[in-house]
Design an enzyme around this catalytic site. Structure first.
Site, PDB file in Angstrom:
ATOM      1  N   ASN A  10       0.877  -1.171   0.000  1.00  0.00           N
ATOM      2  CA  ASN A  10       0.000   0.000   0.000  1.00  0.00           C
ATOM      3  C   ASN A  10       0.911   1.217   0.000  1.00  0.00           C
ATOM      4  O   ASN A  10       1.503   1.559   1.018  1.00  0.00           O
ATOM      5  CB  ASN A  10      -0.866  -0.057   1.265  1.00  0.00           C
ATOM      6  CG  ASN A  10      -1.795   1.136   1.385  1.00  0.00           C
ATOM      7  OD1 ASN A  10      -1.800   2.020   0.521  1.00  0.00           O
ATOM      8  ND2 ASN A  10      -2.567   1.166   2.451  1.00  0.00           N
ATOM      9  N   LYS A  17       3.472   0.879   2.980  1.00  0.00           N
ATOM     10  CA  LYS A  17       3.108  -0.099   4.003  1.00  0.00           C
ATOM     11  C   LYS A  17       3.110  -1.457   3.334  1.00  0.00           C
ATOM     12  O   LYS A  17       2.551  -1.606   2.243  1.00  0.00           O
ATOM     13  CB  LYS A  17       1.680   0.165   4.494  1.00  0.00           C
ATOM     14  CG  LYS A  17       1.604   1.070   5.699  1.00  0.00           C
ATOM     15  CD  LYS A  17       0.194   1.035   6.263  1.00  0.00           C
ATOM     16  CE  LYS A  17      -0.270   2.443   6.532  1.00  0.00           C
ATOM     17  NZ  LYS A  17      -1.673   2.617   6.702  1.00  0.00           N
ATOM     18  N   ARG A  89      -2.701  -2.241  -3.277  1.00  0.00           N
ATOM     19  CA  ARG A  89      -3.873  -1.395  -3.088  1.00  0.00           C
ATOM     20  C   ARG A  89      -3.736  -0.223  -4.058  1.00  0.00           C
ATOM     21  O   ARG A  89      -2.727   0.479  -4.056  1.00  0.00           O
ATOM     22  CB  ARG A  89      -3.913  -0.868  -1.656  1.00  0.00           C
ATOM     23  CG  ARG A  89      -5.051   0.088  -1.459  1.00  0.00           C
ATOM     24  CD  ARG A  89      -5.003   0.746  -0.108  1.00  0.00           C
ATOM     25  NE  ARG A  89      -6.073   1.714  -0.040  1.00  0.00           N
ATOM     26  CZ  ARG A  89      -5.963   2.889   0.556  1.00  0.00           C
ATOM     27  NH1 ARG A  89      -4.833   3.242   1.143  1.00  0.00           N
ATOM     28  NH2 ARG A  89      -6.978   3.709   0.568  1.00  0.00           N
ATOM     29  N   HIS A 178     -12.801   3.044   0.332  1.00  0.00           N
ATOM     30  CA  HIS A 178     -12.889   1.985   1.351  1.00  0.00           C
ATOM     31  C   HIS A 178     -13.583   0.729   0.808  1.00  0.00           C
ATOM     32  O   HIS A 178     -14.071  -0.108   1.576  1.00  0.00           O
ATOM     33  CB  HIS A 178     -13.699   2.438   2.601  1.00  0.00           C
ATOM     34  CG  HIS A 178     -13.046   3.494   3.420  1.00  0.00           C
ATOM     35  ND1 HIS A 178     -13.753   4.532   4.005  1.00  0.00           N
ATOM     36  CD2 HIS A 178     -11.754   3.680   3.784  1.00  0.00           C
ATOM     37  CE1 HIS A 178     -12.936   5.302   4.686  1.00  0.00           C
ATOM     38  NE2 HIS A 178     -11.703   4.817   4.576  1.00  0.00           N
ATOM     39  N   HIS A 206     -17.742   2.291   8.002  1.00  0.00           N
ATOM     40  CA  HIS A 206     -16.290   2.125   8.178  1.00  0.00           C
ATOM     41  C   HIS A 206     -15.772   3.410   8.818  1.00  0.00           C
ATOM     42  O   HIS A 206     -15.663   4.449   8.162  1.00  0.00           O
ATOM     43  CB  HIS A 206     -15.615   1.887   6.814  1.00  0.00           C
ATOM     44  CG  HIS A 206     -14.121   1.796   6.916  1.00  0.00           C
ATOM     45  ND1 HIS A 206     -13.422   0.633   6.711  1.00  0.00           N
ATOM     46  CD2 HIS A 206     -13.193   2.722   7.246  1.00  0.00           C
ATOM     47  CE1 HIS A 206     -12.140   0.854   6.908  1.00  0.00           C
ATOM     48  NE2 HIS A 206     -11.969   2.122   7.224  1.00  0.00           N
ATOM     49  N   LEU A 207     -15.483   3.332  10.121  1.00  0.00           N
ATOM     50  CA  LEU A 207     -15.130   4.543  10.874  1.00  0.00           C
ATOM     51  C   LEU A 207     -13.689   4.465  11.357  1.00  0.00           C
ATOM     52  O   LEU A 207     -13.385   3.827  12.366  1.00  0.00           O
ATOM     53  CB  LEU A 207     -16.072   4.697  12.077  1.00  0.00           C
ATOM     54  CG  LEU A 207     -17.577   4.574  11.790  1.00  0.00           C
ATOM     55  CD1 LEU A 207     -18.377   4.571  13.083  1.00  0.00           C
ATOM     56  CD2 LEU A 207     -18.032   5.704  10.872  1.00  0.00           C
ATOM     57  N   ASN A 209      -9.765   7.005  10.795  1.00  0.00           N
ATOM     58  CA  ASN A 209      -9.434   8.433  10.641  1.00  0.00           C
ATOM     59  C   ASN A 209     -10.219   9.016   9.483  1.00  0.00           C
ATOM     60  O   ASN A 209     -10.738  10.119   9.541  1.00  0.00           O
ATOM     61  CB  ASN A 209      -7.934   8.611  10.413  1.00  0.00           C
ATOM     62  CG  ASN A 209      -7.163   8.446  11.700  1.00  0.00           C
ATOM     63  OD1 ASN A 209      -7.536   9.009  12.724  1.00  0.00           O
ATOM     64  ND2 ASN A 209      -6.102   7.656  11.654  1.00  0.00           N
ATOM     65  N   ARG A 239     -11.269  15.673   8.353  1.00  0.00           N
ATOM     66  CA  ARG A 239     -12.072  16.122   7.209  1.00  0.00           C
ATOM     67  C   ARG A 239     -13.470  16.516   7.661  1.00  0.00           C
ATOM     68  O   ARG A 239     -14.051  15.866   8.533  1.00  0.00           O
ATOM     69  CB  ARG A 239     -12.183  15.015   6.151  1.00  0.00           C
ATOM     70  CG  ARG A 239     -10.894  14.644   5.488  1.00  0.00           C
ATOM     71  CD  ARG A 239     -11.162  13.729   4.282  1.00  0.00           C
ATOM     72  NE  ARG A 239      -9.943  13.068   3.859  1.00  0.00           N
ATOM     73  CZ  ARG A 239      -9.759  11.744   3.894  1.00  0.00           C
ATOM     74  NH1 ARG A 239     -10.727  10.945   4.277  1.00  0.00           N
ATOM     75  NH2 ARG A 239      -8.620  11.223   3.495  1.00  0.00           N
ATOM     76  N   ARG A 283     -10.175   8.585  20.426  1.00  0.00           N
ATOM     77  CA  ARG A 283      -9.957   8.188  21.828  1.00  0.00           C
ATOM     78  C   ARG A 283      -9.730   9.406  22.709  1.00  0.00           C
ATOM     79  O   ARG A 283     -10.313   9.530  23.783  1.00  0.00           O
ATOM     80  CB  ARG A 283      -8.736   7.272  21.903  1.00  0.00           C
ATOM     81  CG  ARG A 283      -8.956   6.020  22.677  1.00  0.00           C
ATOM     82  CD  ARG A 283      -7.796   5.089  22.492  1.00  0.00           C
ATOM     83  NE  ARG A 283      -7.170   5.261  21.166  1.00  0.00           N
ATOM     84  CZ  ARG A 283      -6.274   4.439  20.661  1.00  0.00           C
ATOM     85  NH1 ARG A 283      -5.908   3.397  21.350  1.00  0.00           N
ATOM     86  NH2 ARG A 283      -5.757   4.640  19.473  1.00  0.00           N
ATOM     87  N   GLY A 329     -11.254   1.513  13.065  1.00  0.00           N
ATOM     88  CA  GLY A 329     -10.738   1.742  14.428  1.00  0.00           C
ATOM     89  C   GLY A 329     -11.790   2.243  15.401  1.00  0.00           C
ATOM     90  O   GLY A 329     -11.882   1.768  16.541  1.00  0.00           O
ATOM     91  N   GLU A 332     -14.891  -0.424  15.541  1.00  0.00           N
ATOM     92  CA  GLU A 332     -14.565  -1.690  16.224  1.00  0.00           C
ATOM     93  C   GLU A 332     -14.329  -1.510  17.714  1.00  0.00           C
ATOM     94  O   GLU A 332     -14.378  -2.487  18.462  1.00  0.00           O
ATOM     95  CB  GLU A 332     -13.300  -2.307  15.593  1.00  0.00           C
ATOM     96  CG  GLU A 332     -13.535  -2.809  14.187  1.00  0.00           C
ATOM     97  CD  GLU A 332     -12.239  -3.113  13.446  1.00  0.00           C
ATOM     98  OE1 GLU A 332     -11.240  -3.487  14.091  1.00  0.00           O
ATOM     99  OE2 GLU A 332     -12.226  -2.958  12.210  1.00  0.00           O
ATOM    100  N   ASN A 333     -14.026  -0.265  18.117  1.00  0.00           N
ATOM    101  CA  ASN A 333     -13.589  -0.064  19.509  1.00  0.00           C
ATOM    102  C   ASN A 333     -14.425   0.881  20.353  1.00  0.00           C
ATOM    103  O   ASN A 333     -14.393   0.803  21.575  1.00  0.00           O
ATOM    104  CB  ASN A 333     -12.146   0.450  19.515  1.00  0.00           C
ATOM    105  CG  ASN A 333     -11.180  -0.567  18.969  1.00  0.00           C
ATOM    106  OD1 ASN A 333     -11.093  -1.669  19.503  1.00  0.00           O
ATOM    107  ND2 ASN A 333     -10.501  -0.230  17.906  1.00  0.00           N
ATOM    108  N   GLU A 384      -8.458  -5.342   5.387  1.00  0.00           N
ATOM    109  CA  GLU A 384      -8.280  -5.042   3.962  1.00  0.00           C
ATOM    110  C   GLU A 384      -7.115  -5.827   3.364  1.00  0.00           C
ATOM    111  O   GLU A 384      -7.184  -6.268   2.214  1.00  0.00           O
ATOM    112  CB  GLU A 384      -8.054  -3.534   3.782  1.00  0.00           C
ATOM    113  CG  GLU A 384      -9.322  -2.737   4.054  1.00  0.00           C
ATOM    114  CD  GLU A 384      -9.076  -1.248   4.255  1.00  0.00           C
ATOM    115  OE1 GLU A 384      -8.824  -0.858   5.408  1.00  0.00           O
ATOM    116  OE2 GLU A 384      -9.137  -0.498   3.276  1.00  0.00           O
TER     117      GLU A 384
END
Ligand code: ADP
Length: 398
Positions: A10, A17, A89, A178, A206-207, A209, A239, A283, A329, A332-333, A384
């Site tokens: 990616n 990455k 990707r 996404h 899909h949440l 950044n 954004r 967070r 992120g 899921e959390n 992904e």
């Protein structure tokens, strides 16, 4: 037994990455992050079995240097010969690609054709593809597009209400992003519920950044919140998501700002960061809101309200709602955000199961609504890289 491993890449303009996955088990054997590519002090960090080490890319501080360092690392670990294919990707496949594809020179030309739709990302993705072809000679390369899953969106959902000539001349329309995550999560959600994907009317949020939301029905995407670029839709880390487009002329006249300055502000200084005047990190926002920080409290409320409104509109696109899925992120959390969002959605038949919501965190999937809810909400961790690995293996004939 020798494993067949897939290298997933990616690439950003100055970063890369990478991950090496066992396509059968989904295990990540090695991952890397190269940063500052193009600058003399570029480096790459490798991670395996919880241990990290850093290698300076002094001789070759570019994408090819980073992929070369990956090959050396694989050799040192005796894994080089097991790499069977490479998955990339690619951000925009425009209207050219509605599925992943084995990369040929013609496909490279197709990705180049989509550069105007992703002027920062597609050129970087191409650098990664060329580097992989140079360094891992003879291996199949596969392109997996962020936009592909959304190519099923009907015309009435992707068309902006502006003169049609801009679509005809420049491809100005909604594309969405996404897509790889949505495809993975839609499959996983159906599997988790033991139901046929084609029979579920799903809304998937899909949440991370970057944040977006999609409607999936009859097994395909019906609408999504990101548009021509990832700026449209939900409130995100930095954004703005949806704004009145007149914000450009308003700020030009009142704040003497240029188009570039307003664009930068909407992409990098808005969202949770802009409202809270504190942080883009969810967070931190939750922690400070709990301590009474007014900006953080407001940022949370705006984020949740916009998300709930969008779930309502995506239920229209899906023709109703059977399943609401949270991923990324935050999805899921953050049991707090999920709880607040579901609080708005009683009219769609959702009632939170508070204990289940608290339990579905840190990688745990789960249904988070009560058994008597008319529709279900669930948490499904996205992956992904694994989706890219699966496509790569399939298209490479492995
Ligand atoms: P990216 O879009 O960069 O892949 P991620 O999917 O990793 O982002 O999501 C990052 C976001 O998830 C950050 O805003 C982070 O604060 C948020 N997040 C991670 N863990 C938690 C948590 N326990 N509670 C609330 N938010 C969290």
């Amino acid at each position: 037994m020798t494993q067949k491993l897939i290298l997933v890449l990616n690439c950003g303009s100055s970063s890369l990455k990478g991950a090496v996955l066992d396509n059968d088990s989904g295990d990540v054997l090695l991952s890397c992050l190269a940063e500052k590519l193009g600058l003399p002090d570029a480096y790459i960090t490798f991670k395996a079995n919880g241990e990290k080490h850093k290698v300076e890319l002094t001789a070759n501080p570019d994408h090819t240097g980073a992929v070369g360092a990956m090959l050396e690392e694989l050799k040192a670990r005796g894994l080089e010969s097991q790499i069977a294919a490479i998955g990339h990707r690619v951000v925009s496949g425009g209207e050219v690609y509605s599925e992943s594809i084995l990369i040929t020179e013609e496909v490279i030309a197709g990705i180049e054709k989509c550069i105007p739709l992703a002027p920062l990302h597609n050129p970087a993705n191409l650098l990664g593809i060329r580097a992989a072809q140079d360094i891992f000679k003879g291996l199949p390369n596969v392109a997996v597009f962020d936009t592909a899953f959304h190519q099923s969106i009907p015309e009435h959902a992707y068309t902006y209400a502006v003169p049609r000539e801009y679509y005809r001349k420049f491809g100005l329309r909604r594309y969405g992003f996404h897509g790889t995550s949505y495809r993975f999560v839609a499959d996983e959600a159906a599997r988790f519920l033991g139901k046929d994907k084609n029979s579920l009317r799903m809304v998937i949020a899909h949440l991370g950044n970057g944040a977006s939301i999609s409607a999936v029905a009859n097994g395909v995407c019906q609408d999504t919140s990101m548009g021509l670029t990832p700026l449209e839709g939900l409130v995100m880390g930095t954004r703005s998501g949806d704004v009145d487009p007149s914000i450009f002329s308003f700020l030009a006249e009142n704040a003497n700002m240029s188009i570039a300055q307003v664009t930068d502000m909407l992409n990098k200084k808005s969202g949770l960061l802009g409202i809270s005047e504190l942080s883009s990190d969810c967070r931190t926002i939750e922690e400070e809101a709990a301590k009474g920080h007014e900006g953080a409290k407001l940022a949370l409320e705006v984020f949740v309200y916009r998300l709930a409104k969008y779930i309502g509109s995506m239920a229209v696109a899906a023709g109703g709602l059977d399943t609401l899925v949270f991923t990324g992120g935050i999805g899921e959390n953050s049991d707090l955000i999920r709880s607040k969002v579901i609080g708005y959605l009683g009219f769609l038949g959702l009632t939170e199961d508070a204990a289940a919501n608290t339990a579905a965190r840190f990688g745990n999937a789960g249904v988070i609504t009560t058994a008597d809810s008319r529709a279900q909400a669930l948490v499904i961790p996205t992956n992904e890289e694994l989706m890219i690995a699966h496509d790569t293996a399939r298209l490479s004939g492995l």
